[in-house]
Each structure stands twice: as C-alpha cells, then as structure tokens.
Design an enzyme around this catalytic site. Sequence first.
Site, PDB file in Angstrom:
ATOM      1  N   CYS A   2       0.965  -1.215  -0.016  1.00  0.00           N
ATOM      2  CA  CYS A   2       0.017   0.065   0.207  1.00  0.00           C
ATOM      3  C   CYS A   2       0.877   0.835  -0.157  1.00  0.00           C
ATOM      4  O   CYS A   2       2.174   1.101   0.194  1.00  0.00           O
ATOM      5  CB  CYS A   2      -0.754  -0.041   1.211  1.00  0.00           C
ATOM      6  SG  CYS A   2      -2.144  -1.415   1.416  1.00  0.00           S
ATOM      7  N   ARG A  27       1.500   1.630  -6.060  1.00  0.00           N
ATOM      8  CA  ARG A  27       1.466   0.749  -4.756  1.00  0.00           C
ATOM      9  C   ARG A  27       0.288   0.045  -4.344  1.00  0.00           C
ATOM     10  O   ARG A  27       0.237  -0.813  -3.566  1.00  0.00           O
ATOM     11  CB  ARG A  27       2.531   1.450  -3.622  1.00  0.00           C
ATOM     12  CG  ARG A  27       3.592   2.009  -3.947  1.00  0.00           C
ATOM     13  CD  ARG A  27       4.172   2.693  -2.502  1.00  0.00           C
ATOM     14  NE  ARG A  27       4.332   1.584  -1.416  1.00  0.00           N
ATOM     15  CZ  ARG A  27       5.234   0.766  -1.404  1.00  0.00           C
ATOM     16  NH1 ARG A  27       6.201   0.941  -2.127  1.00  0.00           N
ATOM     17  NH2 ARG A  27       5.162  -0.115  -0.100  1.00  0.00           N
ATOM     18  N   TRP A  74      -3.942  -1.429  -1.308  1.00  0.00           N
ATOM     19  CA  TRP A  74      -3.839  -2.788  -1.976  1.00  0.00           C
ATOM     20  C   TRP A  74      -4.474  -3.838  -1.216  1.00  0.00           C
ATOM     21  O   TRP A  74      -3.747  -4.201  -0.186  1.00  0.00           O
ATOM     22  CB  TRP A  74      -2.427  -3.224  -2.727  1.00  0.00           C
ATOM     23  CG  TRP A  74      -2.592  -4.041  -3.483  1.00  0.00           C
ATOM     24  CD1 TRP A  74      -1.853  -5.372  -3.114  1.00  0.00           C
ATOM     25  CD2 TRP A  74      -2.889  -4.437  -4.876  1.00  0.00           C
ATOM     26  NE1 TRP A  74      -2.262  -6.522  -4.068  1.00  0.00           N
ATOM     27  CE2 TRP A  74      -2.623  -5.696  -5.182  1.00  0.00           C
ATOM     28  CE3 TRP A  74      -3.427  -3.533  -5.896  1.00  0.00           C
ATOM     29  CZ2 TRP A  74      -2.967  -6.381  -6.409  1.00  0.00           C
ATOM     30  CZ3 TRP A  74      -3.773  -4.093  -7.045  1.00  0.00           C
ATOM     31  CH2 TRP A  74      -3.281  -5.307  -7.168  1.00  0.00           C
ATOM     32  N   ASN A 100       0.867  -0.076   5.949  1.00  0.00           N
ATOM     33  CA  ASN A 100       1.161  -1.064   4.812  1.00  0.00           C
ATOM     34  C   ASN A 100       1.877  -2.316   5.677  1.00  0.00           C
ATOM     35  O   ASN A 100       2.905  -1.972   6.268  1.00  0.00           O
ATOM     36  CB  ASN A 100       2.215  -0.283   3.972  1.00  0.00           C
ATOM     37  CG  ASN A 100       2.820  -1.151   2.950  1.00  0.00           C
ATOM     38  OD1 ASN A 100       2.014  -2.280   2.400  1.00  0.00           O
ATOM     39  ND2 ASN A 100       3.908  -0.846   2.481  1.00  0.00           N
ATOM     40  N   GLY A 101       1.448  -3.329   5.185  1.00  0.00           N
ATOM     41  CA  GLY A 101       2.020  -4.664   5.478  1.00  0.00           C
ATOM     42  C   GLY A 101       0.961  -5.745   6.083  1.00  0.00           C
ATOM     43  O   GLY A 101      -0.413  -5.514   5.583  1.00  0.00           O
ATOM     44  N   GLU A 482       7.345 -20.677 -20.711  1.00  0.00           N
ATOM     45  CA  GLU A 482       6.943 -19.278 -19.951  1.00  0.00           C
ATOM     46  C   GLU A 482       8.200 -18.455 -20.401  1.00  0.00           C
ATOM     47  O   GLU A 482       7.994 -17.206 -20.785  1.00  0.00           O
ATOM     48  CB  GLU A 482       7.298 -19.261 -18.546  1.00  0.00           C
ATOM     49  CG  GLU A 482       7.173 -18.047 -17.686  1.00  0.00           C
ATOM     50  CD  GLU A 482       5.930 -17.105 -17.993  1.00  0.00           C
ATOM     51  OE1 GLU A 482       4.870 -17.508 -18.392  1.00  0.00           O
ATOM     52  OE2 GLU A 482       6.155 -15.830 -17.418  1.00  0.00           O
ATOM     53  N   LYS A 486       7.636 -14.781 -22.561  1.00  0.00           N
ATOM     54  CA  LYS A 486       8.310 -13.636 -21.996  1.00  0.00           C
ATOM     55  C   LYS A 486       8.753 -12.815 -23.301  1.00  0.00           C
ATOM     56  O   LYS A 486       8.761 -11.583 -23.354  1.00  0.00           O
ATOM     57  CB  LYS A 486       9.181 -13.910 -20.825  1.00  0.00           C
ATOM     58  CG  LYS A 486       8.299 -14.173 -19.681  1.00  0.00           C
ATOM     59  CD  LYS A 486       7.976 -12.833 -18.746  1.00  0.00           C
ATOM     60  CE  LYS A 486       6.524 -12.953 -18.541  1.00  0.00           C
ATOM     61  NZ  LYS A 486       5.606 -13.434 -18.636  1.00  0.00           N
ATOM     62  N   GLU A 489       6.451 -11.669 -25.909  1.00  0.00           N
ATOM     63  CA  GLU A 489       5.476 -10.403 -25.635  1.00  0.00           C
ATOM     64  C   GLU A 489       6.092  -9.295 -25.383  1.00  0.00           C
ATOM     65  O   GLU A 489       5.385  -8.331 -25.389  1.00  0.00           O
ATOM     66  CB  GLU A 489       4.564 -10.946 -24.283  1.00  0.00           C
ATOM     67  CG  GLU A 489       5.117 -11.068 -22.809  1.00  0.00           C
ATOM     68  CD  GLU A 489       4.222 -11.449 -21.972  1.00  0.00           C
ATOM     69  OE1 GLU A 489       3.205 -10.825 -21.984  1.00  0.00           O
ATOM     70  OE2 GLU A 489       4.623 -12.230 -21.103  1.00  0.00           O
ATOM     71  N   HIS A 505      10.949 -34.851 -32.982  1.00  0.00           N
ATOM     72  CA  HIS A 505       9.602 -34.899 -33.850  1.00  0.00           C
ATOM     73  C   HIS A 505       9.111 -33.592 -34.460  1.00  0.00           C
ATOM     74  O   HIS A 505       8.089 -33.493 -34.579  1.00  0.00           O
ATOM     75  CB  HIS A 505       8.406 -35.354 -32.387  1.00  0.00           C
ATOM     76  CG  HIS A 505       8.613 -36.410 -31.870  1.00  0.00           C
ATOM     77  ND1 HIS A 505       8.453 -37.725 -32.380  1.00  0.00           N
ATOM     78  CD2 HIS A 505       9.261 -36.598 -30.862  1.00  0.00           C
ATOM     79  CE1 HIS A 505       8.735 -38.662 -31.455  1.00  0.00           C
ATOM     80  NE2 HIS A 505       9.361 -37.882 -30.428  1.00  0.00           N
ATOM     81  N   LYS A 604      -2.969  -5.696 -19.570  1.00  0.00           N
ATOM     82  CA  LYS A 604      -2.815  -6.596 -18.298  1.00  0.00           C
ATOM     83  C   LYS A 604      -3.796  -7.421 -17.753  1.00  0.00           C
ATOM     84  O   LYS A 604      -3.460  -8.285 -17.383  1.00  0.00           O
ATOM     85  CB  LYS A 604      -2.296  -5.173 -17.117  1.00  0.00           C
ATOM     86  CG  LYS A 604      -1.958  -5.972 -15.856  1.00  0.00           C
ATOM     87  CD  LYS A 604      -0.487  -6.705 -15.990  1.00  0.00           C
ATOM     88  CE  LYS A 604       0.027  -7.476 -14.748  1.00  0.00           C
ATOM     89  NZ  LYS A 604       0.754  -8.286 -15.023  1.00  0.00           N
TER      90      LYS A 604
HETATM   91  C1  AGP Z   1       1.681 -12.897 -19.068  1.00  0.00           C
HETATM   92  O1  AGP Z   1       2.926 -12.135 -18.956  1.00  0.00           O
HETATM   93  C2  AGP Z   1       0.562 -12.260 -19.697  1.00  0.00           C
HETATM   94  N1  AGP Z   1       0.492 -10.872 -19.350  1.00  0.00           N
HETATM   95  C3  AGP Z   1      -0.557 -12.950 -19.982  1.00  0.00           C
HETATM   96  O2  AGP Z   1      -0.322 -14.133 -20.563  1.00  0.00           O
HETATM   97  C4  AGP Z   1      -1.398 -13.359 -18.467  1.00  0.00           C
HETATM   98  O3  AGP Z   1      -0.670 -14.349 -17.898  1.00  0.00           O
HETATM   99  C5  AGP Z   1      -2.814 -13.885 -18.882  1.00  0.00           C
HETATM  100  O4  AGP Z   1      -3.406 -12.984 -19.515  1.00  0.00           O
HETATM  101  C6  AGP Z   1      -3.657 -14.364 -17.794  1.00  0.00           C
HETATM  102  O5  AGP Z   1      -3.730 -13.239 -16.838  1.00  0.00           O
HETATM  103  P1  AGP Z   1      -4.267 -13.471 -15.445  1.00  0.00           P
HETATM  104  O6  AGP Z   1      -3.306 -14.270 -14.611  1.00  0.00           O
HETATM  105  O7  AGP Z   1      -4.605 -12.265 -14.757  1.00  0.00           O
HETATM  106  O8  AGP Z   1      -5.530 -14.330 -15.725  1.00  0.00           O
END
Ligand code: AGP
Length: 609
Positions: A2, A27, A74, A100-101, A482, A486, A489, A505, A604
């Site tokens: 927070c 935050r 938060w 905050n905590g 993953e 990364k 994206e 394969h 996001k």
């Molecule tokens: C991951 O870096 C991406 N931003 C995206 O794949 C994300 O993980 C996905 O949209 C799922 O989001 P969520 O965990 O909020 O459901």
Amino acid sequence: MCGIVGYFGKRRAKTILIDGLKRLEYRGYDSAGIAILERNKIRLYKKKGKISVLEGLLLDKKFEGNIGLGHTRWATHGKPSDKNAHPHLDCSGNLAVVHNGIIENYLILKKELIKKGHKFKSETDTEVIAHLIEENFKGDLEEATREALKRVEGAYAIGVISTKDPEKLVAARYGSPLIVGLGEGEYFIASDVPAILNHTREVIFLDEGQLATLTPEGVKVTTLDNKEVKKAVTRIEWDVSLAQKSGYKHFMLKEIYEQPQAIIDTIRGRIAKDERKVLLQEIGLSSQEIEKIKRLFIIACGTSYHAALIGKFLIENKVGLPVEVDIASEFRYRNPIIDSNTLVLVITQSGETADTLAALHLAKEKKAKTLAITNVVGSTASREADGVLYTYAGPEIGVASTKAFIAQLTLLYLFTIYLGSIRGTIPKEEAKEMLKALKNLPGAVKKILENTKGILSCARKYFHKRDFLYIGRGINYPIALEGALKLKEISYIHAEGYPAGEMKHGPIALIDGDMPIVAIATQGSVYKKVLSNIEEIKAREGIVIALATEGDKEIAKKCNEIIYLPRVREDLTPLLTVIPLQLLAYHIAAKRGCDIDQPRNLAKSVTVE
Ligand code: AGP
C-alpha cells in the site's frame, strides 16, 4: 503493498497528502483515504476506488489542519470497501492509523481487544493497531505506539496521529519500507520517495524496528526498546518517474527484482510454528472435503497456465491426485467430466480474465468445488469461487507477469504440502524439509538477481535474432513455455517453448547456426536426457544457451553460453530457472527499444474473450 503518506508542518495538509498519494498509486489503488487533525478533531474521509474518487469527495470541503495521514490501499485482509479503506480510528475517534504490511496475529489481538470492550468497524488487520495503541495510551503517543507494536507479529509501516497528543506524528516500520522527509520546519513520512519529492529531497530511511516521532522540534528516531538512534540523511537525485520504479528503468525490471519479497510475503503467516504444517484457513474447504477429492482441474491463461502446469507436476508427484490442466478458453467450450468430487482451481493474477471466469462458471454449473488463486483481493474470481488463496506479490504494473508468477508457484508449493499433509502422502518430516527449502529460496533468487553478467552478455549477442527455441523437461518444461512467452510478448521476437523430448518430432528441422536454443538443464531426474538433446543440437551447429546448476563443469563444454543457478530441490527449480529467462527477455527487449511495460496489442488484464 500500500502507499502511506503523512505531513507535519505549518502548511495545510490536505493537498500535500492527496498529491503524495497520487504519486504512490502504483503501490495500490483499490481504495484511499485521509485523516486530518483540525481543531482538536480528526476529520476522516475514505472511499473505495482510485484516489480520484476520494478527491471528488473532498472537492467542496475546506481543510485547515496542518497534520495528517493519507493511504492508498492494495487489499490483503478485507475486500476493497469504504469501511476497509485506511485510515482507521480507535473507539474514541481521536486516533488515526495508516498501515502497509500484514499483521499475522491480528485475529488473536482482535479477540483480546473485543473482550476489553473495543468496537471494530472493519475486516482489516490494520484496525487492530489503532485499538492497541488506544489500549496502551497514557498521554504519550510515541510510548503508546511503541508498547502496542511490541505485541504485533508480521510486517508493518505505520503512521499515527491523535487529538490527545496533537503536536506529534509517530511512524514506525518493520518489514515494510518507510521514509521520513525533512523540509524547512515541516516533516513528511511516506512508503516511498515519489510522494515527497516535490517538497524535499532530504530523506531518512527508517530501518527495521525503528520509530520516528515528528514534532515542532524536529524528528527523533528511536528503537522499539526506546534507544535513540542517529540517522544519516540521504539526498535523493531521482525524478518522480524514476523514483516510482525505485530507480529501475521499467516497472517490469523493478518487479523482477521484487520477487524475493513476493515469495516472502506469500509465505508469511502460512507455516505453523512447528515448521511442519501449512496453514491455509482461507481455502474454504474442510479436511473431509479435501480427502474426498478424486480429481483436480487447474484452469488458467498465459503465464498463469504455465504455473498451472507446474502445479500438476507438484501435486501428482507429492499428493497422488490426478490433475488435469487446461487453457481456460479451451476448457470453457469442452464438456469436461466434472462431479461433486472434483475440485476446479483457477489461477488468475488479475482475477478478472474473461476466459478464466467463464471456466469458473462452467465448473460451478457442473457442481464442482471451486478454488481461486489470485493476486487481487476482492477480484471477481475471489468472490465467485467457493474458496480463495491469495498471492501477496503486490500490484503488478508491468503487462508481462513476473513476480505474480513466482508468487503463484510459491502458493502452489504450499498448497501441495497442505493437500499432501491432509491426504497422508507427505509425512511431517518431509513437509518440514520442503518448507525449509522454500523459506531459503528468496536467498537463491537474490543470488541470481545479483549476478546477471552472463544474461546481459547473451542479450547483447542475440537481441537481433529472429527466432528462439526454448526447451525443458519435466517440471521445467512449463518454464520453457514461460521463457518463450516472456520473450515474444515484450521483444516481439518469435519464440517457442517445447518439451526437449520433442526435438526429434519436428523442431530439430529448425536448427541452423542462426537460431538460439535456450535449454533448461539444471541437475535433476531428467538432466542426462536434456544433455543428450543439447548434443543433438550442437551436432547440427545449433546455438545453445544453457541454464545449469552451479558446479556442473560437464555441460559447459557442450554449450555456447552457460548461466549457472544455485542448487535447490528439483521441485523448486522452476522458481529459479524462470528468473534468467525473465531477465533475458527484458534485456533483449530493452536493446530493441521496445515498450516493455506496455507491449503493443497487450493488456494487463484480458477482460474480454
Ligand atoms: C503474461 O506475462 C501475460 N501478461 C498474460 O499471458 C497473462 O498471464 C494472462 O493474460 C493471464 O492473466 P491472469 O493471470 O490475470 O488471468
């Protein structure tokens, strides 16, 4: 995480507090409030929603008070709401606290204070601090705060004001950051420097267990056992934007470096004192219900889906429970076989992903028990699942998920031990070993974060490449996925994650002298297999960047690049192997001049199909 801000001086506090909160909104932003000491009263205004909502509430009000506290939240305990917003008051309404905590023993303290007649208005852990100080108050706010904090277990950064000791603002920290700003005859407290940079650059950083008392005479710093401490004053040279990222160029890099803390905060309060048991009271499932589960589905999208795949490895290996993992957008249109002995776990950082919520609804329609792992208290997933387990990674601003992912893995590891202990597949001594290894993990993560030379060198050498392949086996196959996600994206380079065993394969046809292949080859049950995959690649002139366990000399002879990682239990290696892949993606994207925190076409939280 927070944001706290406090002001003690000659100017009117309100605008200083609101502007300070706006600079701390990264935050936390689910609710906000201020408390101003004026004419021997505390004027308290707080509201669910962003700071702009609070600002609207104050538009037609006049404030003269020159001492006050502000808070942007938060949520961790108690969903976002007006009454759970900070500041919190004591029974008399004469004392206000912002925090905050996480107070780990707040329920015990709350019961004790209710028995003494204290009346609580919120569901938060923070409100306990206000009543505890009230209980200890004998005329000196600093002394009462000190005595109260001696009873508190957990993490805190607090600010306190009281009409009964009006020429004072008391602040204290343990486990959460807090600074004191030194102006001309005026003083500030804040969670972070951006809040006060337009008033002063002279700052004291409080250390663990220290209190700061702000009075017209100045600032006094003491310890919990009341020993005065001389503190150095630091001059901050950053601008506000850089300061909001703690000096990092992007939120994503800041969040990568916050991962040790995300693990610590997600573990906090969830290991019993005997270190052999996991405490997940909030799960919403009885032990009997857990014993009856015959099948577990884990459903998610994107990075959270990769966490789900690791959850499958952990739980099938340690609990012996069949686990099916599915991408939410596929699951929701299938006809999954679900009954009342099925548990459906959704993993979603935001708690708002449309496909994941649709999967949750389908599971509920089919009478499954449902559970959500999410990073956002009060999110839709947390409210609609039968039970919820929170990660405590704090707000994740970068679109590319990093600290939330490692917090998800931390929580899945705890969940595995919890399930195994109840279903009798993990004896107490083994649980103790696993928990000890988990608690040591932040140190191993820090070690990787402090030694990025090899990663930077790879980024410099390969940032112009057009294609990457990531390969891994077993519990690290999802990390190959993953790592590829990364890179693609945030750098827009085409990258694929593949099970190393699949090379023959198809992917082996891709190998040429131009495509780097990242191989996750840490010591473990499948190490030799990955090593032979690396040899296949090298035999075809491929470029191999290997992640290996420190001390492994054999692999060094077979690769173009080697990134060494500390040795940990195999089932914890994903929490380490993901770190260099996050950093590799970040530094390649930075060299390509990409918009790392807000990559093109991405959001996001994907709240639409
Ligand atoms: C991951 O870096 C991406 N931003 C995206 O794949 C994300 O993980 C996905 O949209 C799922 O989001 P969520 O965990 O909020 O459901």
